[in-house]
Design a protein around this motif. Sequence first.
Motif, PDB file in Angstrom:
ATOM      1  N   GLY A 123       0.830  -1.188   0.004  1.00 19.55           N
ATOM      2  CA  GLY A 123      -0.188  -0.058  -0.075  1.00 19.55           C
ATOM      3  C   GLY A 123       0.822   1.337  -0.012  1.00 19.55           C
ATOM      4  O   GLY A 123       0.257   2.483  -0.118  1.00 19.55           O
ATOM      5  N   LEU A 124       1.999   1.167  -0.063  1.00 18.71           N
ATOM      6  CA  LEU A 124       2.955   2.450   0.042  1.00 18.71           C
ATOM      7  C   LEU A 124       3.073   3.041  -1.463  1.00 18.71           C
ATOM      8  O   LEU A 124       3.514   2.232  -2.322  1.00 18.71           O
ATOM      9  CB  LEU A 124       4.326   1.990   0.492  1.00 18.71           C
ATOM     10  CG  LEU A 124       4.303   1.567   2.154  1.00 18.71           C
ATOM     11  CD1 LEU A 124       5.940   1.191   2.558  1.00 18.71           C
ATOM     12  CD2 LEU A 124       4.228   2.963   2.839  1.00 18.71           C
ATOM     13  N   PRO A 125       3.169   4.113  -1.483  1.00 12.16           N
ATOM     14  CA  PRO A 125       2.867   4.684  -2.930  1.00 12.16           C
ATOM     15  C   PRO A 125       4.587   4.998  -3.121  1.00 12.16           C
ATOM     16  O   PRO A 125       5.409   5.224  -2.141  1.00 12.16           O
ATOM     17  CB  PRO A 125       2.287   6.163  -2.776  1.00 12.16           C
ATOM     18  CG  PRO A 125       2.434   6.437  -1.242  1.00 12.16           C
ATOM     19  CD  PRO A 125       2.163   5.107  -0.694  1.00 12.16           C
ATOM     20  N   LEU A 126       4.902   4.690  -4.501  1.00 10.36           N
ATOM     21  CA  LEU A 126       6.293   4.953  -4.886  1.00 10.36           C
ATOM     22  C   LEU A 126       6.633   6.295  -4.637  1.00 10.36           C
ATOM     23  O   LEU A 126       7.964   6.681  -4.387  1.00 10.36           O
ATOM     24  CB  LEU A 126       6.553   4.734  -6.479  1.00 10.36           C
ATOM     25  CG  LEU A 126       6.428   3.145  -6.679  1.00 10.36           C
ATOM     26  CD1 LEU A 126       6.383   3.085  -8.181  1.00 10.36           C
ATOM     27  CD2 LEU A 126       7.695   2.362  -5.957  1.00 10.36           C
ATOM     28  N   GLU A 127       5.931   7.348  -4.446  1.00 10.90           N
ATOM     29  CA  GLU A 127       6.435   8.725  -4.268  1.00 10.90           C
ATOM     30  C   GLU A 127       6.885   9.069  -2.851  1.00 10.90           C
ATOM     31  O   GLU A 127       7.671   9.924  -2.667  1.00 10.90           O
ATOM     32  CB  GLU A 127       5.025   9.814  -4.480  1.00 10.90           C
ATOM     33  CG  GLU A 127       4.688   9.766  -5.890  1.00 10.90           C
ATOM     34  CD  GLU A 127       3.594   8.683  -6.225  1.00 10.90           C
ATOM     35  OE1 GLU A 127       3.428   7.754  -5.445  1.00 10.90           O
ATOM     36  OE2 GLU A 127       3.125   9.014  -7.360  1.00 10.90           O
ATOM     37  N   ARG A 128       6.596   8.022  -2.166  1.00 15.22           N
ATOM     38  CA  ARG A 128       7.046   8.056  -0.539  1.00 15.22           C
ATOM     39  C   ARG A 128       8.387   7.271  -0.626  1.00 15.22           C
ATOM     40  O   ARG A 128       8.987   7.206   0.390  1.00 15.22           O
ATOM     41  CB  ARG A 128       6.126   7.281   0.226  1.00 15.22           C
ATOM     42  CG  ARG A 128       4.898   8.138   0.467  1.00 15.22           C
ATOM     43  CD  ARG A 128       5.248   9.223   1.945  1.00 15.22           C
ATOM     44  NE  ARG A 128       4.136  10.020   2.170  1.00 15.22           N
ATOM     45  CZ  ARG A 128       4.165  10.883   3.419  1.00 15.22           C
ATOM     46  NH1 ARG A 128       5.243  10.696   4.180  1.00 15.22           N
ATOM     47  NH2 ARG A 128       2.958  11.182   3.673  1.00 15.22           N
ATOM     48  N   LEU A 129       8.762   6.492  -1.664  1.00 17.57           N
ATOM     49  CA  LEU A 129      10.083   5.601  -1.504  1.00 17.57           C
ATOM     50  C   LEU A 129      11.130   6.170  -2.545  1.00 17.57           C
ATOM     51  O   LEU A 129      12.021   5.513  -2.240  1.00 17.57           O
ATOM     52  CB  LEU A 129       9.501   4.315  -1.937  1.00 17.57           C
ATOM     53  CG  LEU A 129       8.323   3.653  -1.173  1.00 17.57           C
ATOM     54  CD1 LEU A 129       7.713   2.210  -1.509  1.00 17.57           C
ATOM     55  CD2 LEU A 129       8.632   3.669   0.432  1.00 17.57           C
TER      56      LEU A 129
END
Length: 303
Positions: A151-157
Amino acid sequence: MLDYRAEFDAEVTLDGGGELRARGFRLNIPHADVTDSEITALLVAALAPQRVERAAVSDVRIIAEPHPPAADTQAERVRFVELSHVITAGMVTSPGLPGPEITPHLTRLASRGVYAPGTEFAIDRISMLGNTGTYLDSPFHRYADGADLAGLPLERLAGLPAVVVRAVGGERGVTAEMLAHVSVAGRAVLLHTGGDRHWATPGYGVDAPYLTGDGAQLLVDRGAALVGIDAVNIDDVSPAAAGERPAHTLLLAAGIPVVEHLTNLRELPPLGARFTATPPRVAGFSAFPVRAFATVPDEEPQP
């Protein structure tokens, strides 16, 4: 590629007197899923050196626009900086937790009976905790209803602008006071404590550096996108902490991923690097190893 901007109304009270009101104010934002608190932190940063006593935003609208094409010039050169530990069979990441088991599922020798002559493969198996090597904690690690790895968006990673906080050789805890003058909104905040010098030794988990609760609250309030540390845990794991985990509790409640057991942060500049740490999209899973790295502009001329 898209660029994102937030359009919003704002009311600001300045420290020492005075108020500002704005309608349709626009700010560049790092990703599409920013929260109101992150936008407020970006607004406060944009008003510097004015000191803000209170700020509130409303009627937020996110605008996505195509990234302008690059000019017809020489492509930007970057160098890559490795920030992950190598995972090996039996290694100890956190004292007291079992190391990974790496075994063959299909050996090259055995595969010769499966494929055409001259063709062989190795298929390997690994059994390990998600908290192995350099890994990322999702909100699900702390909260049953938090976002899991899938559920983690790539924009956060990926490709996050990074700020490196030097905290080597001082107090164990990285406090709000030490972070007070650091611009963190929308950034990966990387805590360089030097704790990685004890990696794979008995001393790695002893009196290790950590982020204090007030330091974590400041990072939440100011809209950090991700927080990483080059030590055994983002929290104090000494007996004196009595099992409390304020940094995990605050950061993950705010949806801020945590990366632990980083290394080589000394190779990064305080500003200017971009940080990436992406785990696989495993549903119902809380933490997993990452290949954490940074890119840094390379100013050296090429031969």
